[in-house]
Write a protein that holds these residues in place. Sequence first.
Motif, PDB file in Angstrom:
ATOM      1  N   UNK A 115       0.847  -1.403   0.009  1.00 26.92           N
ATOM      2  CA  UNK A 115      -0.081  -0.156  -0.011  1.00 26.92           C
ATOM      3  C   UNK A 115       0.764   1.419   0.099  1.00 26.92           C
ATOM      4  N   UNK A 116       1.959   1.219   0.622  1.00 25.76           N
ATOM      5  CA  UNK A 116       3.006   2.407   0.680  1.00 25.76           C
ATOM      6  C   UNK A 116       3.493   2.398  -0.836  1.00 25.76           C
ATOM      7  N   UNK A 117       3.798   1.475  -1.204  1.00 23.42           N
ATOM      8  CA  UNK A 117       4.305   1.400  -2.703  1.00 23.42           C
ATOM      9  C   UNK A 117       3.279   1.960  -3.575  1.00 23.42           C
ATOM     10  N   UNK A 118       2.013   1.575  -3.273  1.00 27.80           N
ATOM     11  CA  UNK A 118       0.888   2.156  -4.262  1.00 27.80           C
ATOM     12  C   UNK A 118       0.605   3.648  -4.074  1.00 27.80           C
ATOM     13  N   UNK A 119       1.000   4.356  -2.895  1.00 27.40           N
ATOM     14  CA  UNK A 119       0.860   5.690  -2.617  1.00 27.40           C
ATOM     15  C   UNK A 119       1.886   6.321  -3.452  1.00 27.40           C
ATOM     16  N   UNK A 120       2.856   5.868  -3.104  1.00 21.56           N
ATOM     17  CA  UNK A 120       4.524   6.318  -3.890  1.00 21.56           C
ATOM     18  C   UNK A 120       3.968   6.362  -5.526  1.00 21.56           C
ATOM     19  N   UNK A 121       3.532   5.062  -5.884  1.00 23.93           N
ATOM     20  CA  UNK A 121       3.071   5.365  -7.544  1.00 23.93           C
ATOM     21  C   UNK A 121       2.007   6.206  -7.932  1.00 23.93           C
ATOM     22  N   UNK A 122       0.969   6.428  -6.939  1.00 30.08           N
ATOM     23  CA  UNK A 122       0.347   7.678  -7.383  1.00 30.08           C
ATOM     24  C   UNK A 122       0.916   8.967  -7.343  1.00 30.08           C
ATOM     25  N   UNK A 123       1.813   9.276  -6.462  1.00 29.17           N
ATOM     26  CA  UNK A 123       2.479  10.513  -6.366  1.00 29.17           C
ATOM     27  C   UNK A 123       3.370  10.740  -7.577  1.00 29.17           C
ATOM     28  N   UNK A 124       3.692   9.321  -7.892  1.00 28.01           N
ATOM     29  CA  UNK A 124       4.772   9.626  -9.123  1.00 28.01           C
ATOM     30  C   UNK A 124       3.864   9.903 -10.351  1.00 28.01           C
ATOM     31  N   UNK A 125       2.600   9.540 -10.437  1.00 25.65           N
ATOM     32  CA  UNK A 125       1.719   9.979 -11.560  1.00 25.65           C
ATOM     33  C   UNK A 125       1.210  11.381 -11.622  1.00 25.65           C
ATOM     34  N   UNK A 126       1.738  12.299 -10.512  1.00 27.48           N
ATOM     35  CA  UNK A 126       1.506  13.692 -10.673  1.00 27.48           C
ATOM     36  C   UNK A 126       2.395  14.224 -11.402  1.00 27.48           C
ATOM     37  N   UNK A 127       3.350  13.478 -12.162  1.00 23.24           N
ATOM     38  CA  UNK A 127       4.155  14.481 -12.923  1.00 23.24           C
ATOM     39  C   UNK A 127       3.976  14.505 -14.305  1.00 23.24           C
ATOM     40  N   UNK A 128       3.951  15.873 -14.734  1.00 23.78           N
ATOM     41  CA  UNK A 128       3.488  16.415 -16.091  1.00 23.78           C
ATOM     42  C   UNK A 128       4.197  15.796 -17.219  1.00 23.78           C
ATOM     43  N   UNK A 129       3.335  15.736 -18.153  1.00 26.79           N
ATOM     44  CA  UNK A 129       3.803  14.875 -19.402  1.00 26.79           C
ATOM     45  C   UNK A 129       4.819  15.841 -20.240  1.00 26.79           C
ATOM     46  N   UNK A 130       4.966  17.115 -19.635  1.00 27.39           N
ATOM     47  CA  UNK A 130       5.607  18.108 -20.655  1.00 27.39           C
ATOM     48  C   UNK A 130       6.609  18.916 -20.000  1.00 27.39           C
ATOM     49  N   UNK A 131       6.937  18.435 -18.751  1.00 24.33           N
ATOM     50  CA  UNK A 131       7.971  19.169 -17.719  1.00 24.33           C
ATOM     51  C   UNK A 131       9.304  19.162 -18.649  1.00 24.33           C
ATOM     52  N   UNK A 132       9.805  18.053 -19.451  1.00 24.06           N
ATOM     53  CA  UNK A 132      10.839  18.440 -19.983  1.00 24.06           C
ATOM     54  C   UNK A 132      10.924  19.381 -21.045  1.00 24.06           C
TER      55      UNK A 132
END
Length: 418
Positions: A389-406
Amino acid sequence: MTAGDLPPPLTQADFIPFEPAQAALGHSLFYDTVLSGNRNISCAHCHHPDLGTGDGLSLGIGEGGQGLGPERTPGTGADRVRKRIPRNAPGLWNLGARDLSVMFHDGRLSISDIYGNGFNSPAEEWLPTGFNSLLAAQAVFPLVAQFEMAGNPGENEVIGAVHDRIDNAWPILAKRVRTTGDYGSRFVAAFDHINAPEEVTIVEIANALAAFMAVEWTSFDSPFDQYLAGDSSALTPNQQAGMALFYGDAGCSTCHAGALMSDQEFHALGLPAFGPGRTRVFDPYARDVGRMGESNRLEDAYAFRTPMLRNVALTAPYGHNGAWPTLEAAVRHHLNPQAAREAWTQADAALPEIPWLAAVDFVIQNDRLEMARQAAVVPPDARALEERQIAQIVAFLESLTGSTVDTPPFGVPIWFQP
């Protein structure tokens, strides 16, 4: 979890519009050392896009340092740094949002009419009027901070003016900018009310910086944002499970609420204490009382502002002092602060070696009474989650990264030399 538990999607309408010409001018200023007292550090040295718009350090190396990010060194000789920056350099994502009302870890800048200029700030009634946003008002304060950009007493006219009164330094910087290169003519072209370079003030400089930061780092095209907009396939099953925990049993959304994923309030989480601290005149040298330093209310002791979370996976380390090096470690602290404090070690702090400051780095932990005061505000509750579950929360937080940040609108100028 139901759809009603999720925030509304962000859209461009949620952000203040800025003039492109002013943003282009701010782009140059953001990467230029002209705004620092000794002309040796720019905004980008502590807020670089390659480091998630931060500096990759727990506590930064400011004026007098050399290099960028984790490789930045503290300088040598008389020009070397005299103090670490007391708090972690925050990311700059989405700071042009209309609903943003408070800035800095302790909230010492907020929208208010208490001083008749639109803001409650460290400059009080001496803050000028005319800023185009809260972000613009924020931009003027690093310029006059001794250890961030202004320099040490006796080194330049900017810091000398600051020690007389904070607003005395801004006209000096404005004159320097408008008489450097083609900045003067660019301000005339970018601002309708500026007819000659001599009319440029710190307000126009700050407005240009705000325009750039807002245009460059507005971000709401992450997989999570796509999911909120109706694309149910944008998140993996693991990320969806983490989202359900975030907005459900893990309780994360209690504070990371709303479309900006922050309640813009202040909470004491009991992060491990280290560094010089952002002290008041009568404080012990290394203490940082957080929001109480601004409010003078005991109930605000050791509380810090809830950060927004878009692109959070890019902005390590985490916490007001960068105590935690990874998202997983930060999540674990939120779930069980007491256990996390006990597990923390000095090696978790990203602090480049500075021999002449080493005695201060962790001295606060030897102050028995101060440690007891901080321990008293550590949240007592713990949420027991499984490792998956902790790993799932981290995975969700990683899904907050914008697709055009680079691929931002401007990028790092080719002439920037860290």
